[in-house]
Design a protein around this motif. Structure first.
Motif, PDB file in Angstrom:
ATOM      1  N   SER A 151       0.823  -1.214   0.000  1.00  0.00           N
ATOM      2  CA  SER A 151       0.000   0.000   0.000  1.00  0.00           C
ATOM      3  C   SER A 151       0.852   1.256   0.000  1.00  0.00           C
ATOM      4  O   SER A 151       1.841   1.357   0.735  1.00  0.00           O
ATOM      5  CB  SER A 151      -0.914   0.034   1.225  1.00  0.00           C
ATOM      6  OG  SER A 151      -1.796  -1.058   1.209  1.00  0.00           O
TER       7      SER A 151
ATOM      8  N   ASN B  53       0.215   5.316   0.520  1.00  0.00           N
ATOM      9  CA  ASN B  53      -0.779   6.294   0.956  1.00  0.00           C
ATOM     10  C   ASN B  53      -0.518   7.657   0.325  1.00  0.00           C
ATOM     11  O   ASN B  53       0.640   8.066   0.190  1.00  0.00           O
ATOM     12  CB  ASN B  53      -0.752   6.427   2.483  1.00  0.00           C
ATOM     13  CG  ASN B  53      -1.478   5.292   3.175  1.00  0.00           C
ATOM     14  OD1 ASN B  53      -1.892   4.332   2.536  1.00  0.00           O
ATOM     15  ND2 ASN B  53      -1.626   5.385   4.485  1.00  0.00           N
TER      16      ASN B  53
ATOM     17  N   GLU C  35      -8.452  12.104  -1.673  1.00  0.00           N
ATOM     18  CA  GLU C  35      -9.189  11.196  -2.553  1.00  0.00           C
ATOM     19  C   GLU C  35      -8.822  11.448  -4.018  1.00  0.00           C
ATOM     20  O   GLU C  35      -8.666  10.498  -4.789  1.00  0.00           O
ATOM     21  CB  GLU C  35     -10.704  11.368  -2.347  1.00  0.00           C
ATOM     22  CG  GLU C  35     -11.150  10.980  -0.933  1.00  0.00           C
ATOM     23  CD  GLU C  35     -12.674  10.894  -0.773  1.00  0.00           C
ATOM     24  OE1 GLU C  35     -13.403  11.173  -1.758  1.00  0.00           O
ATOM     25  OE2 GLU C  35     -13.123  10.536   0.333  1.00  0.00           O
TER      26      GLU C  35
ATOM     27  N   VAL D  87      -5.705   9.730  -4.934  1.00  0.00           N
ATOM     28  CA  VAL D  87      -5.883   8.286  -5.168  1.00  0.00           C
ATOM     29  C   VAL D  87      -6.192   8.054  -6.645  1.00  0.00           C
ATOM     30  O   VAL D  87      -5.547   7.241  -7.317  1.00  0.00           O
ATOM     31  CB  VAL D  87      -7.024   7.708  -4.292  1.00  0.00           C
ATOM     32  CG1 VAL D  87      -7.315   6.262  -4.674  1.00  0.00           C
ATOM     33  CG2 VAL D  87      -6.664   7.804  -2.806  1.00  0.00           C
TER      34      VAL D  87
ATOM     35  N   ALA E 282     -10.893   3.596  -7.842  1.00  0.00           N
ATOM     36  CA  ALA E 282     -10.926   4.406  -6.614  1.00  0.00           C
ATOM     37  C   ALA E 282     -12.338   4.463  -6.041  1.00  0.00           C
ATOM     38  O   ALA E 282     -13.291   4.769  -6.752  1.00  0.00           O
ATOM     39  CB  ALA E 282     -10.420   5.814  -6.920  1.00  0.00           C
TER      40      ALA E 282
ATOM     41  N   HIS F  20      -9.831   4.257  -1.477  1.00  0.00           N
ATOM     42  CA  HIS F  20      -8.718   3.541  -2.088  1.00  0.00           C
ATOM     43  C   HIS F  20      -9.074   2.890  -3.425  1.00  0.00           C
ATOM     44  O   HIS F  20     -10.231   2.904  -3.858  1.00  0.00           O
ATOM     45  CB  HIS F  20      -8.181   2.471  -1.120  1.00  0.00           C
ATOM     46  CG  HIS F  20      -9.109   1.287  -0.958  1.00  0.00           C
ATOM     47  ND1 HIS F  20      -8.725   0.112  -0.359  1.00  0.00           N
ATOM     48  CD2 HIS F  20     -10.405   1.113  -1.328  1.00  0.00           C
ATOM     49  CE1 HIS F  20      -9.733  -0.733  -0.365  1.00  0.00           C
ATOM     50  NE2 HIS F  20     -10.755  -0.161  -0.940  1.00  0.00           N
TER      51      HIS F  20
ATOM     52  N   GLU G 151      -2.184  -1.194  -3.483  1.00  0.00           N
ATOM     53  CA  GLU G 151      -3.335  -0.406  -3.066  1.00  0.00           C
ATOM     54  C   GLU G 151      -2.872   1.048  -2.974  1.00  0.00           C
ATOM     55  O   GLU G 151      -1.831   1.324  -2.375  1.00  0.00           O
ATOM     56  CB  GLU G 151      -3.820  -0.881  -1.687  1.00  0.00           C
ATOM     57  CG  GLU G 151      -4.957  -0.028  -1.132  1.00  0.00           C
ATOM     58  CD  GLU G 151      -5.203  -0.273   0.360  1.00  0.00           C
ATOM     59  OE1 GLU G 151      -4.218  -0.378   1.127  1.00  0.00           O
ATOM     60  OE2 GLU G 151      -6.381  -0.357   0.741  1.00  0.00           O
ATOM     61  N   ILE G 152      -3.633   1.951  -3.561  1.00  0.00           N
ATOM     62  CA  ILE G 152      -3.386   3.390  -3.384  1.00  0.00           C
ATOM     63  C   ILE G 152      -4.494   3.901  -2.481  1.00  0.00           C
ATOM     64  O   ILE G 152      -5.679   3.679  -2.776  1.00  0.00           O
ATOM     65  CB  ILE G 152      -3.382   4.140  -4.735  1.00  0.00           C
ATOM     66  CG1 ILE G 152      -2.432   3.454  -5.726  1.00  0.00           C
ATOM     67  CG2 ILE G 152      -3.023   5.610  -4.528  1.00  0.00           C
ATOM     68  CD1 ILE G 152      -0.990   3.386  -5.276  1.00  0.00           C
ATOM     69  N   ALA G 153      -4.128   4.539  -1.370  1.00  0.00           N
ATOM     70  CA  ALA G 153      -5.129   4.854  -0.350  1.00  0.00           C
ATOM     71  C   ALA G 153      -4.975   6.264   0.217  1.00  0.00           C
ATOM     72  O   ALA G 153      -3.864   6.766   0.379  1.00  0.00           O
ATOM     73  CB  ALA G 153      -5.051   3.845   0.799  1.00  0.00           C
ATOM     74  N   PHE G 154      -6.120   6.877   0.509  1.00  0.00           N
ATOM     75  CA  PHE G 154      -6.149   8.075   1.346  1.00  0.00           C
ATOM     76  C   PHE G 154      -6.782   7.658   2.659  1.00  0.00           C
ATOM     77  O   PHE G 154      -7.915   7.196   2.702  1.00  0.00           O
ATOM     78  CB  PHE G 154      -6.973   9.190   0.690  1.00  0.00           C
ATOM     79  CG  PHE G 154      -7.261  10.342   1.614  1.00  0.00           C
ATOM     80  CD1 PHE G 154      -6.231  11.039   2.243  1.00  0.00           C
ATOM     81  CD2 PHE G 154      -8.571  10.749   1.865  1.00  0.00           C
ATOM     82  CE1 PHE G 154      -6.498  12.096   3.105  1.00  0.00           C
ATOM     83  CE2 PHE G 154      -8.850  11.815   2.724  1.00  0.00           C
ATOM     84  CZ  PHE G 154      -7.813  12.486   3.343  1.00  0.00           C
TER      85      PHE G 154
END
Lengths: 143, 143
Positions: free
Chosen positions: B76, B78, B82, B85, B103, B113, B125-128
């Protein structure tokens, strides 16, 4: 996208055994423990290892994937000597890990190492690598 | 055994595509690149991501394991919002990743994410995550 990893998350069929292995067996301190869902351990500056209930792991990925165990990845922990490779592998075995490769000279990179598998299938390499160091600013150097 | 991870290594069937994706597509700087064997990227203080030729990966584990792709793990990254992401997922897609989950609000942890798969099967995973931060000393805090 910055060259930066914040979380590593594994599908974990048995959270009880994961907790027992890392917390009791290795003495690691969870950052957060949500029973039935996930256990987090900080394992580097700014970085967390997540042991995530395997069904929820699949669900979180969108439902289109069913995970059939952990494959194609290893985690490595470096120690300061060949003797410490052997003693750390002994400690992991005593905590409930399965030895995949006893301590020995590695085929690559001039290292001395061995591999174990944790109760949920995570493979750990324990290695002594005399050609590797971490500088004070966190930069990794291969000599 | 200290609560510390030094290397994460993935079985990588196509090192050329891995190099192209991370180095050209994302602009990441390799710490070391051994053609036909392994590419290393530093991805946290004191920590390295290794993309290891899949045959050599299997051989290094002792020969008793044949890796059938990457499974059961996600990495992941971060980001701060949003919108970021979505734009980061667009960047990964442009670099050659496959979108697994566009997203959206996550089912767990109050995050926003999405997930992509890189050309060799590593899931990012790309996440806020507004409830997560890293303190100046590198300590991760869940709020």
């Amino acid at each position: 996208m910055d060259q930066r990893l914040h979380f590593i998350t594994f599908a974990t069929p048995d959270l009880h055994r994961a907790r027992s292995f890392y917390k009791v067996g290795l003495g690691w301190e969870p950052l957060m423990d949500v029973p039935g869902e996930i256990i987090f351990f900080q394992i580097a500056p700014g970085q967390v290892l997540g042991l995530f209930d395997a069904d929820k792991f699949d669900q979180d990925l969108g439902g289109g994937i069913s995970t059939s165990g952990i494959s194609g990845v290893t985690l490595s922990h470096n120690v300061g000597s060949e003797e410490e490779v052997s003693s750390t592998i002994d400690q992991l075995k005593a905590a409930g890990a399965t030895v995949l490769k006893p301590a020995q000279a590695g085929a690559f990179g001039g290292i001395f190492h061995g591999h174990v598998k944790d109760p949920n299938g995570i493979v750990w390499e324990i290695a002594f690598n005399p050609g590797w160091r971490i500088d004070d600013d966190g930069k990794v150097v291969f000599q």
